[in-house]
Write a protein that holds these residues in place. Structure first.
Motif, PDB file in Angstrom:
ATOM      1  N   GLU A 382       0.978  -1.275  -0.013  1.00  0.00           N
ATOM      2  CA  GLU A 382      -0.061  -0.042  -0.030  1.00  0.00           C
ATOM      3  C   GLU A 382       0.656   1.090   0.010  1.00  0.00           C
ATOM      4  OE1 GLU A 382      -3.064  -0.305   2.952  1.00  0.00           O
ATOM      5  OE2 GLU A 382      -3.646  -1.993   2.353  1.00  0.00           O
ATOM      6  N   ARG A 383       2.064   1.269   0.443  1.00  0.00           N
ATOM      7  CA  ARG A 383       2.881   2.409   0.273  1.00  0.00           C
ATOM      8  C   ARG A 383       3.277   2.515  -0.639  1.00  0.00           C
ATOM      9  NH1 ARG A 383       7.845   1.816   3.943  1.00  0.00           N
ATOM     10  NH2 ARG A 383       8.343   3.832   3.845  1.00  0.00           N
ATOM     11  N   LEU A 384       4.080   1.333  -1.512  1.00  0.00           N
ATOM     12  CA  LEU A 384       4.250   1.580  -3.032  1.00  0.00           C
ATOM     13  C   LEU A 384       3.349   1.805  -3.942  1.00  0.00           C
ATOM     14  CD1 LEU A 384       6.541  -1.547  -2.316  1.00  0.00           C
ATOM     15  CD2 LEU A 384       7.508   0.589  -3.129  1.00  0.00           C
ATOM     16  N   LEU A 385       2.389   1.392  -3.747  1.00  0.00           N
ATOM     17  CA  LEU A 385       1.126   1.541  -4.871  1.00  0.00           C
ATOM     18  C   LEU A 385      -0.252   1.991  -4.045  1.00  0.00           C
ATOM     19  CD1 LEU A 385       1.331  -2.294  -6.107  1.00  0.00           C
ATOM     20  CD2 LEU A 385       2.403  -0.013  -7.141  1.00  0.00           C
ATOM     21  N   PRO A 386      -0.471   3.288  -4.453  1.00  0.00           N
ATOM     22  CA  PRO A 386      -1.570   4.310  -3.549  1.00  0.00           C
ATOM     23  C   PRO A 386      -2.869   3.398  -4.072  1.00  0.00           C
ATOM     24  CG  PRO A 386      -0.172   5.625  -4.733  1.00  0.00           C
ATOM     25  CD  PRO A 386       0.532   4.446  -5.032  1.00  0.00           C
ATOM     26  N   ALA A 387      -2.867   2.875  -5.285  1.00  0.00           N
ATOM     27  CA  ALA A 387      -4.181   2.083  -5.552  1.00  0.00           C
ATOM     28  C   ALA A 387      -4.414   1.168  -5.073  1.00  0.00           C
ATOM     29  CB  ALA A 387      -4.140   1.703  -7.229  1.00  0.00           C
ATOM     30  N   ALA A 388      -3.506   0.497  -4.161  1.00  0.00           N
ATOM     31  CA  ALA A 388      -3.597  -0.991  -3.183  1.00  0.00           C
ATOM     32  C   ALA A 388      -4.264  -0.374  -1.940  1.00  0.00           C
ATOM     33  CB  ALA A 388      -2.353  -1.696  -3.271  1.00  0.00           C
ATOM     34  N   ARG A 389      -4.228   0.822  -1.618  1.00  0.00           N
ATOM     35  CA  ARG A 389      -4.872   1.338  -0.241  1.00  0.00           C
ATOM     36  C   ARG A 389      -6.422   0.835  -0.157  1.00  0.00           C
ATOM     37  NH1 ARG A 389      -1.141   6.388  -0.580  1.00  0.00           N
ATOM     38  NH2 ARG A 389       0.627   5.296  -0.544  1.00  0.00           N
ATOM     39  N   GLY A 390      -7.295   1.034  -1.404  1.00  0.00           N
ATOM     40  CA  GLY A 390      -8.598   0.832  -1.144  1.00  0.00           C
ATOM     41  C   GLY A 390      -8.970  -0.243  -1.724  1.00  0.00           C
ATOM     42  N   ALA A 391      -8.072  -1.309  -2.067  1.00  0.00           N
ATOM     43  CA  ALA A 391      -8.512  -2.381  -2.805  1.00  0.00           C
ATOM     44  C   ALA A 391      -8.694  -3.513  -1.762  1.00  0.00           C
ATOM     45  CB  ALA A 391      -7.237  -2.709  -3.825  1.00  0.00           C
ATOM     46  N   GLY A 392      -9.507  -4.446  -2.213  1.00  0.00           N
ATOM     47  CA  GLY A 392      -9.939  -5.654  -1.380  1.00  0.00           C
ATOM     48  C   GLY A 392      -8.714  -6.732  -1.734  1.00  0.00           C
ATOM     49  N   VAL A 393      -8.289  -7.768  -0.717  1.00  0.00           N
ATOM     50  CA  VAL A 393      -7.412  -8.777  -1.169  1.00  0.00           C
ATOM     51  C   VAL A 393      -8.114  -9.950  -1.174  1.00  0.00           C
ATOM     52  CG1 VAL A 393      -5.428 -10.025  -0.339  1.00  0.00           C
ATOM     53  CG2 VAL A 393      -5.602  -7.605   0.182  1.00  0.00           C
ATOM     54  N   ARG A 394      -8.293 -10.617  -2.408  1.00  0.00           N
ATOM     55  CA  ARG A 394      -9.306 -11.990  -2.700  1.00  0.00           C
ATOM     56  C   ARG A 394      -8.389 -13.276  -2.063  1.00  0.00           C
ATOM     57  NH1 ARG A 394     -11.371 -10.665  -8.686  1.00  0.00           N
ATOM     58  NH2 ARG A 394     -10.404 -12.692  -9.010  1.00  0.00           N
ATOM     59  N   ASP A 395      -6.915 -13.077  -2.459  1.00  0.00           N
ATOM     60  CA  ASP A 395      -6.073 -14.192  -2.069  1.00  0.00           C
ATOM     61  C   ASP A 395      -4.794 -13.660  -1.544  1.00  0.00           C
ATOM     62  OD1 ASP A 395      -5.524 -16.979  -1.437  1.00  0.00           O
ATOM     63  OD2 ASP A 395      -5.588 -17.521  -3.648  1.00  0.00           O
TER      64      ASP A 395
END
Ligand SMILES: Cc1cc2nc3c(=O)[nH]c(=O)nc-3n(C[C@H](O)[C@H](O)[C@H](O)COP(=O)(O)OP(=O)(O)OC[C@H]3O[C@@H](n4cnc5c(N)ncnc54)[C@H](O)[C@@H]3O)c2cc1C
Length: 471
Positions: A382-395
């Motif tokens: 999430e620090r590296l990829l701002p778009a990962a901050r709101g994303a859900g983790v499916r696996d």
């Protein structure tokens, strides 16, 4: 006691029906089998597992096809590229047209900063000059010092045994490299290719990697990787190539013994059968080789057990949306090393994105529980990829290879045996043998080519070396 380098041991024992047994269906063994069969030898390949490909393989996890670990190669890997051509897989593992490595630094305050390691079409060493001059993760003085060290590196002979006893970090220190240049450049590349930090890497192997990759040809370090699961190349296509070359391939067939046959030649023992052979190529890891080697085949066989191993860990994350636009990047200022987009190659459906985080030289975390790795790596992504901050983790899952490579520690060079043994008709192959390369797909294929070449010479069979530089 050392008896010198083993040479061709006895006259060719075999006529047109010479039978070669190759033990081990990793890249080294598959290569040796193909080379022997292409030269007209009858070949049996025995592999203990239910698949070919050894340390570079794929498996199914639900709907996903997962690689046990991200693998890349460089344009200078001429042997592995020969292998890809030979199994008709080159188009499935293309090279970048020009070296371009995005490097994200999150270690210096305000958000991720992007730099790139790129080359131009200029001749060596100018091909890297513009990229280095624009590399924002080093100061001007540090960039200049890197240039000077690279020129000094160019003068080293990686095959010089004296280099094998020295560690790369000491040499870098002597050549004015700061802790920051080691972190942001030398280790960024070196950890991924050598599977060790500079302080744990032999100068000889480091010189091999950097000289060949960065200073031999402008395109030498252009990166290639499989756009399909590794198993498609190293198992499915390899099997097709072996079948059409006439190789008898037996999977789930572990070799348990190797002994001289009464009438000369060899007897290879498995649980189900004893196979007679004129020639044997042992293409298994060093421990298994040690267990199978007949007495007197190599000087001081216990030396093989002194070749250490080093782990690689891959952290796999499937997000419910796209969080990374690039095919891959390297990272600084975070435990994350290299991140690859595996979405298409894994067959992921449903609009999410699958990232593989490849962690080399990971001795400290190879046994860490999945929950601990999840707590460490998801926030770092999430620090590296701002778009990962709101994303859900499916696996989220982890693949661990505790003995991914041999450890490239100073002094390892004198422990690695060549392809020839003192036993007539017995040859060694594997990325851990004396190829001059670190443990790579390139080293594995090279070792298979070398072992098969030595065997064919002893069998009196004509063959051409497939690598251009050897012609
Ligand atoms: C996670 C990971 C990431 C990596 N990344 C890269 C990369 O990016 N680039 C790169 O170039 N390299 C990379 N490597 C290294 C590369 O995969 C290896 O160097 C190479 O695949 C080794 O091939 P090999 O044939 O020498 O040995 P192996 O792959 O170990 O093959 C040996 C085979 O012998 C079989 N065997 C063992 N004992 C017996 C027996 N008694 N009877 C029959 N069969 C037996 C084994 O099952 C195995 O299939 C990576 C490795 C790992 C694990």
């Amino acid at each position: 006691m050392t008896r010198g380098t083993p040479g061709p041991a006895s006259p060719a024992p075999a006529g047109p029906s010479a039978h070669a047994v190759v033990v081990g269906g990793g890249l080294a063994g598959v290569t040796a089998a193909l080379r022997l069969a292409d030269a007209g030898t009858r070949v049996t390949l025995l592999e203990g597992r239910p698949r070919l490909g050894g340390l570079a393989f794929s498996f199914r996890r639900g709907d996903l096809t997962v690689d046990n670990g991200q693998h890349v190669y460089l344009r200078c890997c001429t042997a592995y590229r020969w292998f890809l051509d030979r199994v008709e897989g080159a188009g499935l593992a293309p090279l970048q047209s020009r070296l371009d490595v995005p490097v994200l630094d999150v270690g210096r305050g305000a958000g991720p900063r992007l730099g790139r390691l790129r080359r131009t079409g200029l001749p060596v060493p100018l091909h890297l000059a513009a990229g280095l001059a624009a590399y924002p993760h080093l100061s001007l003085a540090e960039r200049a010092s890197v240039g000077r060290a690279a020129l000094a590196l160019k003068k080293l002979d990686p095959a010089d045994p004296a280099l094998d006893g020295v560690d790369f970090a000491t040499w870098l220190g002597r050549h004015g490299q700061s802790a920051r240049t080691v972190e942001a450049l030398w280790d960024l590349v070196g950890v991924a290719t050598l599977n060790a930090t500079a302080s744990h890497a032999s100068l000889g192997l480091a010189a091999m990697v950097f000289k060949t990759g960065l200073l031999s040809d402008p395109g030498a370090a252009d990166i290639g990787w499989a756009h399909v699961p590794l198993g498609d190349l190293h198992d499915t296509l390899a099997r097709e190539a072996l079948d059409s070359a006439g190789v008898r391939t037996e999977l789930r067939t572990k070799v348990t013994s190797l002994s001289r046959a009464a009438g000369g030649g060899w007897e290879v023992g498995t649980a189900g059968e004893r196979i007679e052979a004129d020639t044997v190529v042992l293409a298994v890891p060093q421990g298994e080789t040690h267990a199978l080697l007949p007495e007197g085949a190599v000087d001081d066989p216990d030396r093989l057990l002194d070749i250490g191993t080093a782990p690689i860990l891959n952290v796999h994350v499937v997000y419910d949306r796209k969080v990374l636009r690039r095919p891959f990047f390297a990272a600084l200022g975070t435990p994350v090393q290299w991140v690859f987009d595996r979405t298409e190659s894994s067959g992921l459906k449903g609009g999410g994105q699958y990232l593989a985080v490849s962690q080399s030289a990971c001795q400290d975390e190879i046994d860490a529980p999945v929950a601990e790795l999840r707590a460490r790596y998801l926030p770092e992504l999430e620090r590296l990829l701002p778009a990962a901050r709101g994303a859900g983790v499916r696996d989220f899952f982890v693949t661990r290879e505790r003995t991914a490579t041999f450890a490239p520690t100073p002094g390892v060079g004198r422990l690695r045996p060549g392809a020839r043994t003192y036993a007539p008709g017995l040859y060694l192959a594997g990325a851990w043998t004396a190829t001059g390369w670190p443990a790579t797909m390139e080293g594995a294929v090279r070792s298979g080519i070398t072992a098969a070449g030595a065997a064919l010479r002893e069998l009196g069979r004509a063959h051409e070396h497939p690598l251009q530089e050897a012609l």
